[in-house]
Design a protein around this motif. Sequence first.
Motif, PDB file in Angstrom:
ATOM      1  N   THR A   6       0.857  -1.285  -0.024  1.00 44.43           N
ATOM      2  CA  THR A   6       0.077  -0.171   0.125  1.00 44.43           C
ATOM      3  C   THR A   6       1.024   1.206   0.024  1.00 44.43           C
ATOM      4  O   THR A   6       0.653   2.256   0.295  1.00 44.43           O
ATOM      5  N   ARG A   7       2.167   0.992  -0.265  1.00 43.04           N
ATOM      6  CA  ARG A   7       3.302   2.340  -0.380  1.00 43.04           C
ATOM      7  C   ARG A   7       2.508   3.244  -1.373  1.00 43.04           C
ATOM      8  O   ARG A   7       2.656   2.562  -2.537  1.00 43.04           O
ATOM      9  N   PRO A   8       2.575   4.364  -0.975  1.00 45.75           N
ATOM     10  CA  PRO A   8       2.157   5.413  -2.288  1.00 45.75           C
ATOM     11  C   PRO A   8       3.207   5.604  -3.206  1.00 45.75           C
ATOM     12  O   PRO A   8       4.504   6.020  -2.712  1.00 45.75           O
ATOM     13  N   LEU A   9       3.003   5.769  -4.593  1.00 48.34           N
ATOM     14  CA  LEU A   9       3.839   5.921  -5.459  1.00 48.34           C
ATOM     15  C   LEU A   9       3.562   6.775  -6.604  1.00 48.34           C
ATOM     16  O   LEU A   9       2.561   6.314  -7.272  1.00 48.34           O
ATOM     17  N   GLY A  10       3.555   8.105  -6.498  1.00 46.78           N
ATOM     18  CA  GLY A  10       2.977   8.785  -7.519  1.00 46.78           C
ATOM     19  C   GLY A  10       1.475   9.148  -7.284  1.00 46.78           C
ATOM     20  O   GLY A  10       0.969   9.111  -8.380  1.00 46.78           O
ATOM     21  N   GLY A  11       1.008   8.907  -6.060  1.00 42.46           N
ATOM     22  CA  GLY A  11      -0.621   8.997  -5.933  1.00 42.46           C
ATOM     23  C   GLY A  11      -1.156   7.495  -6.185  1.00 42.46           C
ATOM     24  O   GLY A  11      -2.239   7.233  -5.847  1.00 42.46           O
ATOM     25  N   LEU A  12      -0.412   6.596  -6.496  1.00 48.04           N
ATOM     26  CA  LEU A  12      -0.965   5.039  -6.797  1.00 48.04           C
ATOM     27  C   LEU A  12      -0.098   4.324  -5.580  1.00 48.04           C
ATOM     28  O   LEU A  12       0.913   4.572  -5.376  1.00 48.04           O
ATOM     29  N   THR A  13      -0.603   3.036  -5.225  1.00 47.96           N
ATOM     30  CA  THR A  13      -0.337   2.116  -4.658  1.00 47.96           C
ATOM     31  C   THR A  13       0.369   1.073  -5.366  1.00 47.96           C
ATOM     32  O   THR A  13       0.144   1.024  -6.487  1.00 47.96           O
ATOM     33  N   VAL A  14       1.348   0.421  -4.720  1.00 46.42           N
ATOM     34  CA  VAL A  14       1.978  -0.671  -5.463  1.00 46.42           C
ATOM     35  C   VAL A  14       0.822  -1.622  -6.025  1.00 46.42           C
ATOM     36  O   VAL A  14       1.098  -2.153  -7.064  1.00 46.42           O
ATOM     37  N   ALA A  15      -0.184  -1.766  -5.356  1.00 45.16           N
ATOM     38  CA  ALA A  15      -1.364  -2.860  -5.784  1.00 45.16           C
ATOM     39  C   ALA A  15      -1.974  -2.072  -6.601  1.00 45.16           C
ATOM     40  O   ALA A  15      -2.298  -3.005  -7.773  1.00 45.16           O
ATOM     41  N   ASP A  16      -2.087  -0.888  -6.851  1.00 47.97           N
ATOM     42  CA  ASP A  16      -2.917  -0.103  -8.007  1.00 47.97           C
ATOM     43  C   ASP A  16      -1.996  -0.287  -9.303  1.00 47.97           C
ATOM     44  O   ASP A  16      -2.661  -0.616 -10.386  1.00 47.97           O
ATOM     45  N   ILE A  17      -0.591  -0.277  -9.240  1.00 51.76           N
ATOM     46  CA  ILE A  17       0.198  -0.400 -10.352  1.00 51.76           C
ATOM     47  C   ILE A  17       0.201  -1.709 -10.702  1.00 51.76           C
ATOM     48  O   ILE A  17       0.007  -2.173 -11.725  1.00 51.76           O
ATOM     49  N   ALA A  18       0.269  -2.794  -9.909  1.00 50.64           N
ATOM     50  CA  ALA A  18      -0.030  -4.044 -10.342  1.00 50.64           C
ATOM     51  C   ALA A  18      -1.332  -4.526 -10.859  1.00 50.64           C
ATOM     52  O   ALA A  18      -1.147  -5.299 -12.024  1.00 50.64           O
ATOM     53  N   ASP A  19      -2.202  -4.004 -10.492  1.00 51.40           N
ATOM     54  CA  ASP A  19      -3.452  -4.171 -11.081  1.00 51.40           C
ATOM     55  C   ASP A  19      -3.577  -3.428 -12.510  1.00 51.40           C
ATOM     56  O   ASP A  19      -4.010  -4.106 -13.439  1.00 51.40           O
ATOM     57  N   LEU A  20      -2.953  -2.356 -12.679  1.00 48.03           N
ATOM     58  CA  LEU A  20      -3.096  -1.635 -14.075  1.00 48.03           C
ATOM     59  C   LEU A  20      -1.953  -2.410 -15.047  1.00 48.03           C
ATOM     60  O   LEU A  20      -2.304  -2.840 -16.029  1.00 48.03           O
ATOM     61  N   ALA A  21      -1.024  -3.099 -14.558  1.00 48.49           N
ATOM     62  CA  ALA A  21      -0.173  -4.058 -15.221  1.00 48.49           C
ATOM     63  C   ALA A  21      -0.806  -5.331 -15.597  1.00 48.49           C
ATOM     64  O   ALA A  21      -0.756  -5.626 -16.853  1.00 48.49           O
ATOM     65  N   ASN A  22      -1.643  -5.864 -14.670  1.00 51.96           N
ATOM     66  CA  ASN A  22      -2.322  -6.912 -14.944  1.00 51.96           C
ATOM     67  C   ASN A  22      -3.207  -6.615 -16.190  1.00 51.96           C
ATOM     68  O   ASN A  22      -3.751  -7.648 -16.930  1.00 51.96           O
ATOM     69  N   ASP A  23      -4.228  -5.771 -15.964  1.00 48.09           N
ATOM     70  CA  ASP A  23      -5.114  -5.096 -17.110  1.00 48.09           C
ATOM     71  C   ASP A  23      -4.511  -5.079 -18.399  1.00 48.09           C
ATOM     72  O   ASP A  23      -5.089  -5.621 -19.404  1.00 48.09           O
ATOM     73  N   ARG A  24      -3.241  -4.414 -18.399  1.00 46.20           N
ATOM     74  CA  ARG A  24      -2.777  -4.127 -19.595  1.00 46.20           C
ATOM     75  C   ARG A  24      -2.196  -5.415 -20.304  1.00 46.20           C
ATOM     76  O   ARG A  24      -2.459  -5.768 -21.391  1.00 46.20           O
ATOM     77  N   ALA A  25      -1.611  -6.377 -19.559  1.00 48.71           N
ATOM     78  CA  ALA A  25      -1.226  -7.911 -19.819  1.00 48.71           C
ATOM     79  C   ALA A  25      -2.559  -8.538 -20.351  1.00 48.71           C
ATOM     80  O   ALA A  25      -2.406  -9.352 -21.541  1.00 48.71           O
ATOM     81  N   GLN A  26      -3.695  -8.508 -19.661  1.00 50.74           N
ATOM     82  CA  GLN A  26      -4.810  -9.187 -20.211  1.00 50.74           C
ATOM     83  C   GLN A  26      -5.361  -8.499 -21.418  1.00 50.74           C
ATOM     84  O   GLN A  26      -5.749  -9.266 -22.469  1.00 50.74           O
ATOM     85  N   TRP A  27      -5.268  -7.188 -21.461  1.00 53.92           N
ATOM     86  CA  TRP A  27      -5.793  -6.498 -22.936  1.00 53.92           C
ATOM     87  C   TRP A  27      -4.999  -7.191 -24.049  1.00 53.92           C
ATOM     88  O   TRP A  27      -5.393  -7.282 -25.062  1.00 53.92           O
ATOM     89  N   HIS A  28      -3.662  -7.180 -23.897  1.00 51.34           N
ATOM     90  CA  HIS A  28      -2.675  -7.620 -24.897  1.00 51.34           C
ATOM     91  C   HIS A  28      -2.919  -9.182 -25.508  1.00 51.34           C
ATOM     92  O   HIS A  28      -2.915  -9.437 -26.285  1.00 51.34           O
ATOM     93  N   LEU A  29      -3.182  -9.931 -24.238  1.00 51.11           N
ATOM     94  CA  LEU A  29      -3.485 -11.435 -24.542  1.00 51.11           C
ATOM     95  C   LEU A  29      -4.972 -11.540 -25.084  1.00 51.11           C
ATOM     96  O   LEU A  29      -5.124 -12.454 -26.365  1.00 51.11           O
ATOM     97  N   ASP A  30      -5.955 -10.774 -24.863  1.00 52.27           N
ATOM     98  CA  ASP A  30      -7.169 -10.703 -25.479  1.00 52.27           C
ATOM     99  C   ASP A  30      -7.251 -10.373 -26.885  1.00 52.27           C
ATOM    100  O   ASP A  30      -7.556 -10.925 -27.932  1.00 52.27           O
ATOM    101  N   LEU A  31      -6.228  -9.438 -27.182  1.00 51.62           N
ATOM    102  CA  LEU A  31      -6.168  -8.983 -28.400  1.00 51.62           C
ATOM    103  C   LEU A  31      -5.340 -10.112 -29.500  1.00 51.62           C
ATOM    104  O   LEU A  31      -5.742 -10.225 -30.491  1.00 51.62           O
ATOM    105  N   VAL A  32      -4.384 -10.449 -28.917  1.00 53.45           N
ATOM    106  CA  VAL A  32      -3.613 -11.756 -29.706  1.00 53.45           C
ATOM    107  C   VAL A  32      -4.501 -12.806 -29.825  1.00 53.45           C
ATOM    108  O   VAL A  32      -4.799 -13.282 -30.993  1.00 53.45           O
ATOM    109  N   LEU A  33      -5.315 -13.146 -28.863  1.00 52.97           N
ATOM    110  CA  LEU A  33      -6.100 -14.320 -28.939  1.00 52.97           C
ATOM    111  C   LEU A  33      -7.239 -14.012 -30.224  1.00 52.97           C
ATOM    112  O   LEU A  33      -7.912 -14.933 -30.653  1.00 52.97           O
ATOM    113  N   SER A  34      -7.817 -12.903 -30.039  1.00 50.85           N
ATOM    114  CA  SER A  34      -8.949 -12.488 -30.987  1.00 50.85           C
ATOM    115  C   SER A  34      -8.558 -12.498 -32.364  1.00 50.85           C
ATOM    116  O   SER A  34      -9.215 -12.384 -33.487  1.00 50.85           O
ATOM    117  N   ALA A  35      -7.268 -12.113 -32.722  1.00 53.60           N
ATOM    118  CA  ALA A  35      -6.785 -12.201 -33.984  1.00 53.60           C
ATOM    119  C   ALA A  35      -6.258 -13.507 -34.485  1.00 53.60           C
ATOM    120  O   ALA A  35      -6.013 -13.695 -35.782  1.00 53.60           O
TER     121      ALA A  35
END
Length: 85
Positions: A6-35
């Motif tokens: 929960t340490r703040p990093l630029g207004g976001l917590t580490v958990a928030d950054i991890a969630d954003l990274a997971n969302d982006r990775a899932q988006w890339h995976l969905d894009l590749v699988l749909s193609a």
Amino acid sequence: MPSTSTRPLGGLTVADIADLANDRAQWHLDLVLSAHVPAPVCESLEDCRSCGGPIPELRRLAVAGCQRCIECQGYFERKGARYAG
């Protein structure tokens, strides 16, 4: 001292950054699988392409696009496994 999850990093917590990274990775995976376009399945052959012997009807129905009898397919897969990366 606060937990690192929960340490703040630029207004976001580490958990928030991890969630954003997971969302982006899932988006890339969905894009590749749909193609992905599955390879077209050809009709099963009646005669084995390796030995020329008949391929039983039950095998042709069970394995769409089979081109070898069960014996030749087994040999083909074992031979391929030896040369796989």
